[in-house]
Design an enzyme around this catalytic site. Sequence first.
Site, PDB file in Angstrom:
ATOM      1  N   ASP A  67       1.139  -1.688   0.143  1.00  0.00           N
ATOM      2  CA  ASP A  67      -0.405  -0.160  -0.004  1.00  0.00           C
ATOM      3  C   ASP A  67       1.131   1.260   0.073  1.00  0.00           C
ATOM      4  O   ASP A  67       2.313   1.296   0.021  1.00  0.00           O
ATOM      5  CB  ASP A  67      -0.968   0.274   1.327  1.00  0.00           C
ATOM      6  CG  ASP A  67      -0.430  -0.565   2.394  1.00  0.00           C
ATOM      7  OD1 ASP A  67       0.692  -0.897   2.694  1.00  0.00           O
ATOM      8  OD2 ASP A  67      -1.144  -1.448   2.907  1.00  0.00           O
ATOM      9  N   ASN A 136      -7.604  -2.875  14.542  1.00  0.00           N
ATOM     10  CA  ASN A 136      -8.439  -3.016  14.004  1.00  0.00           C
ATOM     11  C   ASN A 136      -8.741  -4.123  13.099  1.00  0.00           C
ATOM     12  O   ASN A 136     -10.255  -4.579  12.662  1.00  0.00           O
ATOM     13  CB  ASN A 136      -9.866  -1.807  12.813  1.00  0.00           C
ATOM     14  CG  ASN A 136      -8.996  -1.593  12.116  1.00  0.00           C
ATOM     15  OD1 ASN A 136      -8.196  -2.182  12.015  1.00  0.00           O
ATOM     16  ND2 ASN A 136      -9.570  -0.214  11.138  1.00  0.00           N
ATOM     17  N   HIS A 138      -7.367  -4.521   9.764  1.00  0.00           N
ATOM     18  CA  HIS A 138      -7.558  -4.884   9.027  1.00  0.00           C
ATOM     19  C   HIS A 138      -5.665  -5.094   8.349  1.00  0.00           C
ATOM     20  O   HIS A 138      -4.970  -5.517   8.794  1.00  0.00           O
ATOM     21  CB  HIS A 138      -7.169  -3.265   8.757  1.00  0.00           C
ATOM     22  CG  HIS A 138      -6.155  -2.497   9.050  1.00  0.00           C
ATOM     23  ND1 HIS A 138      -5.411  -1.381   9.384  1.00  0.00           N
ATOM     24  CD2 HIS A 138      -4.295  -2.840   8.377  1.00  0.00           C
ATOM     25  CE1 HIS A 138      -5.149  -0.661   9.539  1.00  0.00           C
ATOM     26  NE2 HIS A 138      -4.064  -1.381   9.193  1.00  0.00           N
ATOM     27  N   GLU A 143      -9.906  -1.848   5.129  1.00  0.00           N
ATOM     28  CA  GLU A 143     -10.183  -1.441   6.373  1.00  0.00           C
ATOM     29  C   GLU A 143     -11.795  -2.248   6.530  1.00  0.00           C
ATOM     30  O   GLU A 143     -12.229  -2.997   5.810  1.00  0.00           O
ATOM     31  CB  GLU A 143     -10.834   0.152   6.236  1.00  0.00           C
ATOM     32  CG  GLU A 143      -9.561   0.409   6.396  1.00  0.00           C
ATOM     33  CD  GLU A 143      -8.437   0.720   7.780  1.00  0.00           C
ATOM     34  OE1 GLU A 143      -8.499  -0.056   8.565  1.00  0.00           O
ATOM     35  OE2 GLU A 143      -8.490   2.037   8.082  1.00  0.00           O
TER      36      GLU A 143
HETATM   37  C1  F6R Z   1       1.597  -1.567   6.139  1.00  0.00           C
HETATM   38  C2  F6R Z   1       0.010  -2.537   5.835  1.00  0.00           C
HETATM   39  C3  F6R Z   1      -0.519  -2.126   7.446  1.00  0.00           C
HETATM   40  C4  F6R Z   1       0.502  -2.381   8.513  1.00  0.00           C
HETATM   41  C5  F6R Z   1      -0.415  -2.070  10.144  1.00  0.00           C
HETATM   42  C6  F6R Z   1       0.273  -2.620  10.933  1.00  0.00           C
HETATM   43  O1  F6R Z   1       1.424  -1.555   4.823  1.00  0.00           O
HETATM   44  O2  F6R Z   1      -0.552  -3.034   5.619  1.00  0.00           O
HETATM   45  O3  F6R Z   1      -1.699  -3.144   6.898  1.00  0.00           O
HETATM   46  O4  F6R Z   1       0.752  -3.707   9.006  1.00  0.00           O
HETATM   47  O5  F6R Z   1      -1.685  -0.971  10.054  1.00  0.00           O
HETATM   48  O6  F6R Z   1       1.007  -1.559  11.379  1.00  0.00           O
HETATM   49  P1  F6R Z   1       1.888  -1.432  12.836  1.00  0.00           P
HETATM   50  O7  F6R Z   1       3.238  -2.971  11.959  1.00  0.00           O
HETATM   51  O8  F6R Z   1       2.755  -0.378  12.411  1.00  0.00           O
HETATM   52  O9  F6R Z   1       1.213  -2.051  13.779  1.00  0.00           O
END
Ligand code: F6R
Length: 250
Positions: A67, A136, A138, A143
């Site tokens: 992403d 959450n 995701h 989301e």
């Molecule tokens: C990042 C991504 C997100 C993260 C998720 C957890 O490329 O796709 O899904 O993996 O938000 O983020 P952290 O590791 O910062 O808790």
Amino acid sequence: MKLYRAENYEHMSRKGANIVSAQVIMKPDCTLGLATGSTPVGMYRQLISWYEKGDLDFSEVRSINLDEYVGLKPDDKNSYRYFMNDNLFDHVNIDKANTHVPNGMAGDIQAECDRYNGLLRQNGGIDMQVLGIGRNGHIGFNEPGDAFEKETCCIALTQSTLDANARYFDSVDAMPHKAITMGIKSIMQSKSILLLVSGENKAEALYNSFWGPVTPKVPASILQLHNNVTIVADDAAMALVDKKTGQPVR
Ligand code: F6R
């Protein structure tokens, strides 16, 4: 699903790096699906150290990231392209031309999503997709919602994600509210998935994703239907699973 328990973040990072290394050694020209965020940073650090020791060679590896924020330039400190260069690509011998992150500055975002879907279909798809998980539930920036997004698309970030990621920006207002993300169908088409989970604040998401029903309200729950998922989770992230199941799950 395979579950490896780690004592803490360092242990999780090392185990994750072991699994990615095995993929790169077994298939030097593999395609890795990569994630940003705080979770994989320690794993990238470990991979860099093994590369520096001469144990790993990324020269033929191709990567496709999950992403990117809409509206951030690649050299913006908060863009995911910058993150990948800074945390991995600049420190190993991967050919940058073979690394892919969605272009959040594209004039035509739908055309950019279509281009990314084309990339995902080339060369036999992703061999190993690395994932973190949002509080959450995701994955990527898919989301919680009423349906699973299929392919690469532009989404509005939820308040939970804005709150979680605001720490990187000067203020919530300075944060993009939209992102381009690989879709659930593309993630599910990866040949294998490596999910890294660390910390108490992920315990509920981890429990709901793998010990609850498959539902788009918890996007990661779809991974229950993938036949090659490896989870590396530390004790803090496993706390709720242990509590609800009444025993430490291994
Ligand atoms: C990042 C991504 C997100 C993260 C998720 C957890 O490329 O796709 O899904 O993996 O938000 O983020 P952290 O590791 O910062 O808790």
